[in-house]
Motif scaffolding. Structure first.
Motif, PDB file in Angstrom:
ATOM      1  N   GLN A   1       0.786  -1.024  -0.057  1.00 52.04           N
ATOM      2  CA  GLN A   1      -0.349   0.087   0.444  1.00 52.04           C
ATOM      3  C   GLN A   1       1.180   1.694   0.131  1.00 52.04           C
ATOM      4  O   GLN A   1       0.489   2.010  -0.492  1.00 52.04           O
TER       5      GLN A   1
ATOM      6  N   SER B   1      -6.174  -3.137   4.470  1.00 49.67           N
ATOM      7  CA  SER B   1      -5.152  -2.025   4.179  1.00 49.67           C
ATOM      8  C   SER B   1      -5.656  -0.720   6.074  1.00 49.67           C
ATOM      9  O   SER B   1      -6.558  -0.960   6.280  1.00 49.67           O
TER      10      SER B   1
ATOM     11  N   LEU C   1      -5.164   2.588   5.210  1.00 52.26           N
ATOM     12  CA  LEU C   1      -5.641   3.677   5.447  1.00 52.26           C
ATOM     13  C   LEU C   1      -7.112   3.713   4.986  1.00 52.26           C
ATOM     14  O   LEU C   1      -7.761   4.863   4.659  1.00 52.26           O
ATOM     15  N   HIS C   2      -7.589   2.812   5.730  1.00 54.01           N
ATOM     16  CA  HIS C   2      -9.309   2.971   5.155  1.00 54.01           C
ATOM     17  C   HIS C   2     -10.096   2.923   6.963  1.00 54.01           C
ATOM     18  O   HIS C   2      -9.786   1.267   7.850  1.00 54.01           O
TER      19      HIS C   2
ATOM     20  N   ARG D   1      -5.077   3.352  -2.305  1.00 53.64           N
ATOM     21  CA  ARG D   1      -5.087   3.810  -2.639  1.00 53.64           C
ATOM     22  C   ARG D   1      -6.172   5.589  -2.492  1.00 53.64           C
ATOM     23  O   ARG D   1      -6.632   5.163  -4.074  1.00 53.64           O
TER      24      ARG D   1
END
Length: 315
Positions: free
Chosen positions: A36, A150, A152-153, A250
């Motif tokens: 990622q 991930s 990132l979320h 992303r």
């Protein structure tokens, strides 16, 4: 295929997908976490994996290695079931054509398999076509799976997360599909060709009379053949897996398109001394060892369970 056969294939495929998802989720999670980012990975591969594992355990506990399992099950259980069933159905149709039918004659008993037999060209086309078709249908769930793995979320529920992705429009639901197709088509095509070739050669060179091959021995052959095929096909297609993961997890504009993502990953070696993040072609092989390990194990488990269950139910 008859309705009963379709049910058997769906059940066998679902069990195969379930087993692989539960046992191998940590490898999938680590691969996604490593792929990622876009910062330089100057340490050795084993060091990066160990560091990532320690970070997850320190922040989330040992159960953190199974983060995203629910999303993986939603993607893989119906996905594997649909793939195996569709592949068998397509191969059964193609086996009727003289262009794709196998010229080597084997009876069901002698080969200890219940799957239709095709030529190498037929297996290549059947594997690639089926995998891309299933990938198209389940691409939204592939995005969901990657984003749950991930960090990132901050998704909290499967249904709410899927709705939030759907609200962003069709382009978001199909995000990363081109990269997935470029990965899956050659992977599945090569896999089926190599799998059937190794399985056929292993059985033909066995000292055990063909009609005496027990089911357990046949399952072992299926497992070995699938693991070998998975290893070769994985390394040949890994760069597209890296592209797919970055596009799906992303949110920046530079990762929205296939070409821009490729350009972002690939940094010219001539500029590497000016920017430590520019790593050249090596960036396309982030997480390769993890994906290799997962694919070898999932292929061995998946195809052994699938063919083993069918042999058990049909014989």
């Amino acid at each position: 295929m008859k309705n009963a056969a379709v049910g058997q294939h769906l059940l066998s495929g679902a069990l195969s997908g379930f087993g692989g998802a539960i046992l191998l989720q940590p490898l999938d999670l680590l691969k996604t976490r490593i792929q990622q980012g876009d910062s330089a990975l100057n340490a050795g591969n084993a060091t990066i994996i160990w560091r990532t594992t320690k970070d997850i355990i320190r922040n989330e506990g040992i159960k953190g290695l199974w983060t995203g399992t629910s999303a993986t099950l939603v993607r893989n259980v119906p996905g594997v079931a649909l793939y195996f069933t569709s592949l068998t159905y397509l191969r059964s149709i193609m086996a009727k054509s003289p262009y794709f039918a196998s010229h080597q004659q084997h009876s069901r008993d002698s080969s200890k398999t219940v799957l239709p037999k095709l030529s190498s060209q037929g297996n290549l086309i059947a594997g690639a076509t089926t995998r891309v078709g299933v990938g198209l249908i389940l691409n939204p769930f592939s995005i969901l799976k990657a984003r749950f793995e991930s960090e990132l979320h901050a998704y909290r529920s499967l249904s709410g997360s899927l709705l939030s992705i759907a609200r962003m429009g069709p382009s978001e639901l199909m995000r990363g599909f081109v990269a997935s197709s470029l990965r899956d088509a050659p992977y599945a095509g090569l896999f089926v060709v190599i799998y059937e070739s190794i399985k056929r050669e292993t059985k033909s060179n066995s000292c055990v009379p063909a009609y005496f091959i027990p089911t357990a021995y046949a399952v072992g052959i299926h497992s070995f053949s699938a693991a070998s095929a998975g290893a070769v096909a994985t390394m040949a297609t890994h760069p597209f897996d890296v592209i797919k993961t970055k596009m799906q997890v992303r949110s920046e504009d530079k990762y929205r398109g296939f070409t821009t993502t490729v350009i972002r990953i690939f940094k010219a070696v001539i500029f590497s001394s000016l920017n430590s993040q520019q790593r050249g072609a090596a960036g396309f092989f982030d997480g390769a060892s993890l994906r290799m390990s997962r694919k070898i194990l999932s292929s061995a488990i998946g195809w052994a369970v699938f063919e083993g269950m069918l042999l058990f139910m049909q014989t």
